[in-house]
Design a protein around this motif. Structure first.
Motif, mmCIF file in Angstrom:
data_model
loop_
_atom_site.group_PDB
_atom_site.id
_atom_site.type_symbol
_atom_site.label_atom_id
_atom_site.label_comp_id
_atom_site.label_asym_id
_atom_site.label_seq_id
_atom_site.Cartn_x
_atom_site.Cartn_y
_atom_site.Cartn_z
ATOM 1 N N TYR A 133 0.742 -1.179 -0.039
ATOM 2 C CA TYR A 133 -0.038 -0.071 0.021
ATOM 3 C C TYR A 133 0.976 1.199 0.077
ATOM 4 N N ASP A 134 0.530 2.235 -0.636
ATOM 5 C CA ASP A 134 1.200 3.562 -0.670
ATOM 6 C C ASP A 134 0.932 4.457 0.745
ATOM 7 N N HIS A 135 -0.504 4.338 0.894
ATOM 8 C CA HIS A 135 -0.854 5.237 2.037
ATOM 9 C C HIS A 135 -1.800 4.335 3.071
ATOM 10 N N ALA A 136 -2.017 4.642 4.299
ATOM 11 C CA ALA A 136 -2.605 3.915 5.236
ATOM 12 C C ALA A 136 -3.568 4.995 6.174
ATOM 13 N N ILE A 137 -4.805 4.634 6.124
ATOM 14 C CA ILE A 137 -5.645 5.418 6.824
ATOM 15 C C ILE A 137 -6.015 4.625 8.137
ATOM 16 N N LEU A 138 -5.651 5.009 9.457
ATOM 17 C CA LEU A 138 -5.830 4.267 10.614
ATOM 18 C C LEU A 138 -7.004 4.851 11.509
ATOM 19 N N LEU A 139 -8.168 4.025 11.351
ATOM 20 C CA LEU A 139 -9.362 4.762 12.128
ATOM 21 C C LEU A 139 -9.254 3.958 13.327
ATOM 22 N N PRO A 140 -9.886 4.401 14.648
ATOM 23 C CA PRO A 140 -9.601 3.804 15.671
ATOM 24 C C PRO A 140 -10.390 2.511 15.853
ATOM 25 N N PRO A 141 -9.568 1.502 16.670
ATOM 26 C CA PRO A 141 -10.134 0.258 16.634
ATOM 27 C C PRO A 141 -11.311 0.139 17.727
ATOM 28 N N SER A 142 -12.267 -0.723 17.633
ATOM 29 C CA SER A 142 -13.199 -0.753 18.560
ATOM 30 C C SER A 142 -12.553 -1.499 20.002
ATOM 31 N N SER A 143 -11.845 -2.556 19.623
ATOM 32 C CA SER A 143 -10.990 -3.249 20.757
ATOM 33 C C SER A 143 -9.952 -2.442 21.316
ATOM 34 N N LYS A 144 -9.106 -2.988 21.992
ATOM 35 C CA LYS A 144 -8.227 -2.312 22.703
ATOM 36 C C LYS A 144 -6.866 -1.844 22.000
ATOM 37 N N ALA A 145 -6.854 -2.606 20.821
ATOM 38 C CA ALA A 145 -5.377 -2.596 20.316
ATOM 39 C C ALA A 145 -5.814 -2.816 18.626
ATOM 40 N N TYR A 146 -4.708 -2.661 17.825
ATOM 41 C CA TYR A 146 -4.909 -2.472 16.412
ATOM 42 C C TYR A 146 -4.571 -4.057 16.087
ATOM 43 N N GLY A 147 -3.942 -4.825 17.028
ATOM 44 C CA GLY A 147 -3.966 -6.097 16.705
ATOM 45 C C GLY A 147 -2.575 -6.483 16.258
ATOM 46 N N PRO A 148 -2.027 -7.922 15.967
ATOM 47 C CA PRO A 148 -0.695 -8.198 15.715
ATOM 48 C C PRO A 148 -0.163 -7.651 14.435
ATOM 49 N N ASN A 149 -1.069 -7.176 13.287
ATOM 50 C CA ASN A 149 -0.556 -7.096 12.123
ATOM 51 C C ASN A 149 -0.103 -5.390 12.078
ATOM 52 N N LEU A 150 -0.474 -4.820 13.022
ATOM 53 C CA LEU A 150 -0.299 -3.372 13.176
ATOM 54 C C LEU A 150 0.493 -2.994 14.157
ATOM 55 N N THR A 151 1.558 -3.247 14.563
ATOM 56 C CA THR A 151 2.135 -3.078 15.720
ATOM 57 C C THR A 151 3.104 -1.835 15.399
ATOM 58 N N PRO A 152 3.472 -1.000 16.379
ATOM 59 C CA PRO A 152 4.345 0.126 16.301
ATOM 60 C C PRO A 152 5.397 -0.246 15.144
ATOM 61 N N GLN A 153 6.186 -1.331 15.485
ATOM 62 C CA GLN A 153 7.330 -1.622 14.601
ATOM 63 C C GLN A 153 6.887 -1.580 12.931
ATOM 64 N N THR A 154 5.678 -2.314 12.781
ATOM 65 C CA THR A 154 5.169 -2.408 11.524
ATOM 66 C C THR A 154 5.213 -1.039 10.877
ATOM 67 N N LEU A 155 4.368 -0.187 11.785
ATOM 68 C CA LEU A 155 3.956 1.190 11.159
ATOM 69 C C LEU A 155 5.298 1.934 11.103
ATOM 70 N N VAL A 156 6.225 1.780 11.690
ATOM 71 C CA VAL A 156 7.600 2.621 11.539
ATOM 72 C C VAL A 156 8.205 1.843 10.385
ATOM 73 N N LYS A 157 7.985 0.734 10.141
ATOM 74 C CA LYS A 157 8.881 -0.035 8.803
ATOM 75 C C LYS A 157 8.145 0.667 7.643
ATOM 76 N N PHE A 158 6.732 0.807 7.727
ATOM 77 C CA PHE A 158 6.018 1.396 6.663
ATOM 78 C C PHE A 158 6.426 2.727 6.468
ATOM 79 N N ILE A 159 6.773 3.549 7.429
ATOM 80 C CA ILE A 159 6.974 4.794 7.174
ATOM 81 C C ILE A 159 8.624 4.919 6.376
ATOM 82 N N ASN A 160 9.253 4.030 7.113
ATOM 83 C CA ASN A 160 10.623 3.841 6.608
ATOM 84 C C ASN A 160 10.577 3.203 5.107
#
Lengths: 327, 451
Positions: free
Chosen positions: B76-103
């Protein structure tokens, strides 16, 4: 509180509907009523304001009363001292506790502002705040203008009317000025211009010309005033030193042997002189434009001529000397 | 840079994968992480995106097929993250993944729901020098609240649209104010983070649960509050954090509010959302270097590799800016300066370039009197525009032996030059005398002594 919320939503919908109808007439240039920069007295106010400046465990150095209409003048704050405010907050008639009661401290020059929430005792409205020098950010402590103190009072609810009240100014007077390094920002930086080494300088022209004159005069002195009438007149009219300088002419330099030598060895005499002149000319060309290789080539050519013709010319001169000609 | 095969490949794949033209220079593939029902809630927002040529893929945070990468490549070139209804985004969107996406140059638009900020989101934001408030902190202001919908609790604010400053580009100004309901956060001092929408002087972010009666300890007050802030990473990838999840909904796009003076105002949220997404997804604020030329003043040769010390040099650069309708000449803000540095280890020059015509910047200067390997460096880093750091290396040679001032032009040398001339003349006369002078009787004695 589901009831209040549903009520709110209902009122929102109702008002929204009203505006949906009236929108074309009512929409105007967007003007914002943000918290005013200066003083703005709503329904929130205070009474019995007192400002005290003291160091820990010591008696107050400054004690002043203030009111919404009567701010205190500039007070100074030294190291290890605290600014203490005590006042009673009121809404409309009686003492009350607002939801927002902040003391704002602002540097007018940079427009930077920080806040200190007041502590309010229950609903009595009795509020106080203590600001030690150490709690004021360095960027405000190093401000050149006195800091502006403002009380901001407000609370939710219909028609509660917040207030922004200037209560005085504060001048931090620190023994050691506060040090503050502004954070790095991406913006245009100051220009840099390279400073060149100074160009080499020549001495004053007049001095150069004096010495230039002296050097040229030495040639005149060497050759002598060939055209001067006679030696006897000279020795009468000039001191000895001058006649000594004008060496060659006075020594009797002459070209008397020229005709005879031209007759004896014309080619070698003239060629020798010409080759010497050409050699000097070659060096002059080297100075002006030629490169070394060209100079060497030309000079070696001339040298051959000079050696060959010099032999003839110098032999002729020697022969004349040995013959004692003109003695 | 333009010739890099990756870029060409990327451009080709964009061209062939879809015939739709996309407004963004970074690509059109958008991942929307959302919950059931959000497509109806945000229908106008998503339609605006589709109209501009984006391909939206909706995924639930819990979905197993949710992934930003495939075989290590960004899909994907871009991502829009709407707030999740549960407590977290889950294992596919960890902070590390997001940082890697930006990098890997992906752009992210992150929306925050004040009443449930996942801890992982807060970690991710902290890594970007953005400090989200704890759960249930919300913004209020007793001056600029909406008199119709928030008459009682002052939680919906009418926020002045961002105006920009004379030394900064602003891509976010709107005709109508932004209607805000949500929270605010603070940002650190990193130059990569910049506020887009800020709180007013009377605004404060407080704990709606603990400090319902009196605000003891606000999270932030006044202009320290950021409602929307953006990070532009060093690789020009962009992250925009929005301190609310409702401001881009249809409800807020169509909202009418009442200002303090009783006048009704339309919502500027739709325009603001459009501009915010345009910037985040690299439609606006993207700069390109079209041409760089350097050379000697008065000579037609350009981009020679070698110049001499003290040569008069000139430098011209042409910059373009991407807009939703294509590339346009880049005109810097009036109080900003495009600057050129002429450096050998340190800048010997830092010059403000003059704009000779739109998008064309020029400067001329005398090369320093130091020889060595220098470079023309265009280091243009400003908030909200993509960074430019272009370097052209050249050699600066010293004077050749025949390039110095000739001695006759130096007045101090005249004495020595005259000395040489006099010596030569004297020598010439001596030769003449030696050859043809005859001794005369009058000065015989003296002559003998001398010769």
């Amino acid at each position: 509180m589901p009831s209040i919320r549903s009520l709110l939503i209902a009122s929102t919908l109702f008002i929204g509907a009203v505006f949906a109808q009236e929108a074309p007439e009512q929409v105007k240039e967007p003007v914002q009523e943000e918290a005013p920069v200066g003083r703005d007295l709503g329904l929130w106010t205070f009474s019995g304001g007192q400002v005290v400046i003291s160091a820990k465990g010591q008696t107050a150095r400054v004690t002043e009363e203030f009111a919404p209409e009567k701010p205190f003048g500039e007070v100074t704050l030294k190291d290890n001292e605290s600014l203490k405010l005590a006042l009673t907050l009121r809404h409309a008639e009686g003492p009350a506790r607002p939801h927002q009661a902040f003391l704002l401290v602002k540097d007018i020059t940079s427009q930077l502002e920080t806040y200190f929430p007041l502590t309010v005792k229950g609903t009595s409205g009795k509020a106080k705040v203590e600001v030690p020098t150490s709690k004021i950010p360095p960027v405000l402590l190093q401000a050149t203008e006195p800091l502006e103190l403002t009380l901001m009072l407000g609370s939710p609810g219909q028609e509660t009317y917040p207030s922004t009240i200037q209560i005085g100014t504060l001048k931090p007077t620190l023994e050691k000025p506060a040090t503050y390094t502004p954070p790095v920002r991406y913006r245009a930086k100051d220009e840099i211009h390279h400073i060149f080494n100074a160009d080499p300088k020549s001495p004053p022209k007049i001095l150069t010309l004096v010495f230039l004159g002296a050097v040229l005069a030495s040639l005149v002195g060497l050759v002598g005033a060939v055209s001067l009438p006679s030696r006897s007149t000279l020795s009468l009219s000039f001191p000895k030193i001058i006649t000594d300088i004008l060496q060659w002419a006075l020594l009797g330099a002459n070209l008397a042997a020229l005709p005879s030598s031209l007759k004896a060895a014309p080619v070698s005499n003239l060629l020798f002189l010409a080759s010497i002149a050409a050699m000097e000319g070659t060096f002059a060309m080297y100075y002006l434009s030629w490169n070394l290789f060209r100079t060497l080539a030309v000079a070696s050519g001339i040298a051959v001529v000079a050696v060959l013709s010099g032999r003839g010319a110098l032999r002729d001169a020697r022969a004349r000397r040995l013959a004692g000609q003109g003695r | 840079m333009l010739n890099s095969p990756m870029k060409v490949l990327a451009t080709l794949s964009v061209l062939f994968s879809s015939l739709a033209t996309c407004a963004s220079v970074a690509g059109q593939r958008v991942l929307v992480v959302d919950e059931v029902g959000s497509q109806e809630k945000y229908s106008q927002f998503f339609n605006d995106l589709k109209d501009r040529g984006y391909d939206l893929v909706f995924e639930s945070p819990k979905s197993t097929s949710l992934s930003l990468f495939q075989r290590g490549e960004r899909i994907y070139d871009h991502a829009i993250l709407l707030p999740p209804s549960s407590k977290a985004y889950g294992p596919n969107l960890t902070p590390q993944t997001l940082v890697k996406f930006i990098n890997s140059s992906g752009n992210i638009l992150l929306l925050i729901n004040p009443s449930s900020v996942p801890e992982t989101t807060r970690d991710f934001a902290r890594e970007m020098d953005i400090f989200l408030p704890p759960k249930d902190y919300a913004i209020t202001d007793h001056y600029i609240f909406d008199r119709s919908s928030a008459r009682e609790n002052h939680d919906t604010l009418i926020v002045r649209s961002p105006q920009g400053s004379p030394d900064q580009k602003s891509y976010f100004s709107t005709t109508f104010p932004v209607i805000w309901k949500g929270t605010g956060f603070t940002i650190g001092n990193s130059p990569l983070v910049n506020p887009i929408l800020k709180g007013a002087r009377g605004s404060y972010v407080y704990d709606t649960k603990e400090d319902a009666v009196y605000t003891d300890d606000p999270w932030a007050v006044g202009a320290q509050i950021n409602l929307v802030a953006a990070v532009q990473a060093r690789n020009n990838a962009r992250l925009t954090v929005v301190g609310s999840d409702v401001v881009f909904t249809d409800e807020f796009f169509d909202k009418e509010v009442t200002a303090a003076d009783g006048y009704g105002l339309r919502s500027g949220n739709r325009e603001f959302a459009r501009k915010l997404v345009s910037w985040t997804f690299q439609e606006t604020g993207v700069l390109r270097v079209d041409k760089i030329e350097h050379g000697r003043v008065g000579f037609s040769e350009r981009n020679e590799g070698i110049y001499r010390v003290k040569n008069d040099l000139e430098y011209t650069v042409t910059l373009s800016e991407h807009t939703p309708v294509g590339w346009k000449p880049y005109v810097a803000p009036p109080e900003d300066r495009v600057q050129l540095e002429f450096t050998m280890l340190d800048p010997h020059y830092r010059l403000n370039l003059n704009q000779t015509e739109p998008g064309v910047y020029h400067a001329s200067f005398k090369a320093p009197d130091r020889h060595g390997i220098f470079s023309f460096r265009l280091n243009y880093k400003r908030p909200f525009v993509s960074y430019i750091d272009e370097k052209q290396t050249i050699t600066l040679r010293h004077f050749a032996h025949d390039e110095y001032t000739r001695s006759w032009a130096i007045s101090g040398a005249w004495v020595w030059l005259a000395g040489i001339v006099v010596t030569i003349a004297g020598w010439g006369l001596f030769v003449v005398g030696w050859l043809w002078c005859e001794e005369t009787s009058g000065v015989k004695k003296k002559g003998k002594k001398l010769l």
